[in-house]
Write a protein that holds these residues in place. Structure first.
Motif, mmCIF file in Angstrom:
data_model
loop_
_atom_site.group_PDB
_atom_site.id
_atom_site.type_symbol
_atom_site.label_atom_id
_atom_site.label_comp_id
_atom_site.label_asym_id
_atom_site.label_seq_id
_atom_site.Cartn_x
_atom_site.Cartn_y
_atom_site.Cartn_z
ATOM 1 N N SER A 163 1.167 -1.181 0.088
ATOM 2 C CA SER A 163 0.039 -0.065 -0.286
ATOM 3 C C SER A 163 0.933 1.188 0.024
ATOM 4 O O SER A 163 1.008 2.151 -0.936
ATOM 5 N N ASP A 164 1.738 1.047 0.986
ATOM 6 C CA ASP A 164 2.867 2.546 0.970
ATOM 7 C C ASP A 164 3.417 2.856 -0.250
ATOM 8 O O ASP A 164 3.795 4.217 -1.136
ATOM 9 N N GLN A 165 3.334 1.238 -0.982
ATOM 10 C CA GLN A 165 4.433 2.257 -2.630
ATOM 11 C C GLN A 165 3.814 2.426 -3.614
ATOM 12 O O GLN A 165 3.661 3.136 -4.325
ATOM 13 N N GLU A 190 0.692 4.501 -3.167
ATOM 14 C CA GLU A 190 0.833 5.450 -2.206
ATOM 15 C C GLU A 190 1.494 6.562 -3.206
ATOM 16 O O GLU A 190 1.554 7.689 -3.442
ATOM 17 N N GLN A 191 2.623 6.322 -3.052
ATOM 18 C CA GLN A 191 4.343 7.032 -3.560
ATOM 19 C C GLN A 191 3.850 7.162 -4.816
ATOM 20 O O GLN A 191 4.284 8.449 -5.649
#
Length: 382
Positions: free
Chosen positions: A111-113, A115-116
């Motif tokens: 998920s953080d990838q 969002e990036q």
């Protein structure tokens, strides 16, 4: 032209992304026309497309894009179509890239990838001006390092309903023109080569003039029906497909010979014989040769005698001439002229067929003679 810089996040760009054969490509909440009529089709190779996503992942700067502002407040891409489609396709899950030794699509990322990537800010210049200003801008800026073809530029100059209609027939992957003519043509539909060729055929090579005269037509039926007629004629006249057919300029042949009464069976027999003839170097010239009066053997690039054969023939003729006290040029020897006893140097002579190739003569030593250059040039196809 008024130009304003705007930062646009990827999450906003990909909103309501749609690639529709009829409606075109849209993004940015439906407000961005990614592929206006004058734009090229998607041509990025996988490596280029993947590099765009890697640029986003690593937070490297991506080249700026240019959008034109329309009167209704929507936008159209002037420069950046390939990058825009690459980003949208990846977020939509249309392809994956290699990350850490694994092929990962957008939905495979943490998920953080994700969002990036979605938070990445694209640099977009919004350009307002007249149609001519926007088109001039389009022609002069660098399109992601991919040079525009002549036909892509023409599509920009003469954009309108006719170009939009013609591209449906000639400019898509798997388009109708490719479906019926890929065995008879080279080139790529998406680089507009099919469209360019069709226009060259119908208008004697004058592409700009045809597009100028038809720019505001609401359909491209004339061009499509003509193109279909050409391909139908080729299939009927030469029913056996061969790879050499892709190099033939069929349009001009159709224009010239379409009303002749031709026998496909007899033509195929002649085509097969010429294809098998080792003396015929230009196989692609066979079709035009057969449709004509079969006198222009230059179309076939019939094999000439090599230096070894020429030297052998020269040696035999010179020896016989010296014994007989005549010229080693048979024409000079039998002509009762001032050169009747002249012995020519090899460099002063040309090798040619005794019996012309077109009349069944082979390109071997037994059918080779050397003549002085003036007499050989005046010999013709005897």
């Amino acid at each position: 032209m008024k130009i304003e810089l705007k930062r646009i996040q990827v999450r906003d760009l990909v909103e309501d992304y749609e690639d529709n054969a009829e409606l075109g490509v849209r993004a940015y909440g439906g407000k961005l026309d990614v592929r206006p009529p004058y734009q090229r089709e998607f041509v990025y190779k996988d490596k280029q497309r993947d590099a765009v996503i890697e640029t986003l992942r690593k937070k490297f700067p991506l080249n700026v894009m240019y959008w034109a502002v329309r009167d209704d407040g929507t936008f159209e891409v002037i420069d950046g179509q390939q990058r825009t489609i690459s980003v949208c396709q990846y977020v939509e899950g249309d392809f994956s890239i290699e990350i850490g030794g694994h092929q990962l699509a957008f939905h495979n990322l943490q998920s953080d990838q994700q969002e990036q990537i979605l938070d990445y800010e694209l640099m977009v210049y919004l350009c307002e001006g007249s149609d001519s200003e926007k088109l001039d801008w389009f022609k002069t800026i660098n399109i992601a390092g991919e040079k525009l073809t002549d036909q892509e530029l023409r599509n920009a100059v003469y954009h309108g309903p006719w170009v939009s209609a013609a591209k449906k027939y000639f400019s898509k992957s798997g388009c109708p023109a490719y479906a019926i003519a890929s065995d008879y043509m080279t080139g790529s539909p998406i680089r507009q080569e099919y469209l360019e060729t069709a226009i060259e055929w119908i208008n004697g090579g004058k592409v700009d003039e045809y597009m100028r005269d038809h720019q505001h037509d609401t359909d491209a039926n004339e061009l499509w029906l003509y193109f279909k007629s050409v391909i139908d004629w080729v299939e009927t006249t030469f029913p056996k497909k061969r790879s050499q057919m892709k190099s033939v300029k069929w349009g001009p042949l159709y224009n010239k010979y379409k009303n002749l009464s031709l026998d496909p069976v007899k033509l195929e027999q002649r085509v097969a014989a010429l294809m098998a003839d080792v003396d015929v170097k230009s196989k692609r010239g066979i079709y035009e040769f057969l449709l004509g009066d079969e006198a222009d053997t230059k179309l076939l690039e019939v094999r000439v005698f090599d230096e070894r054969t020429k030297l052998a023939a020269y040696g035999l003729q010179t020896k016989e001439a010296e014994t007989a006290g005549t010229s080693n040029c048979p024409t000079c020897a039998g002509g009762g002229n001032a050169n009747a006893t002249r012995i020519y140097e090899l460099s002063e002579m040309d090798a040619d067929h005794v019996t012309a190739w077109s009349k069944g003569g082979a390109s071997d030593l037994a059918n080779c003679e050397v003549l002085c250059i003036p007499h050989n040039r005046s010999k013709g196809n005897r």
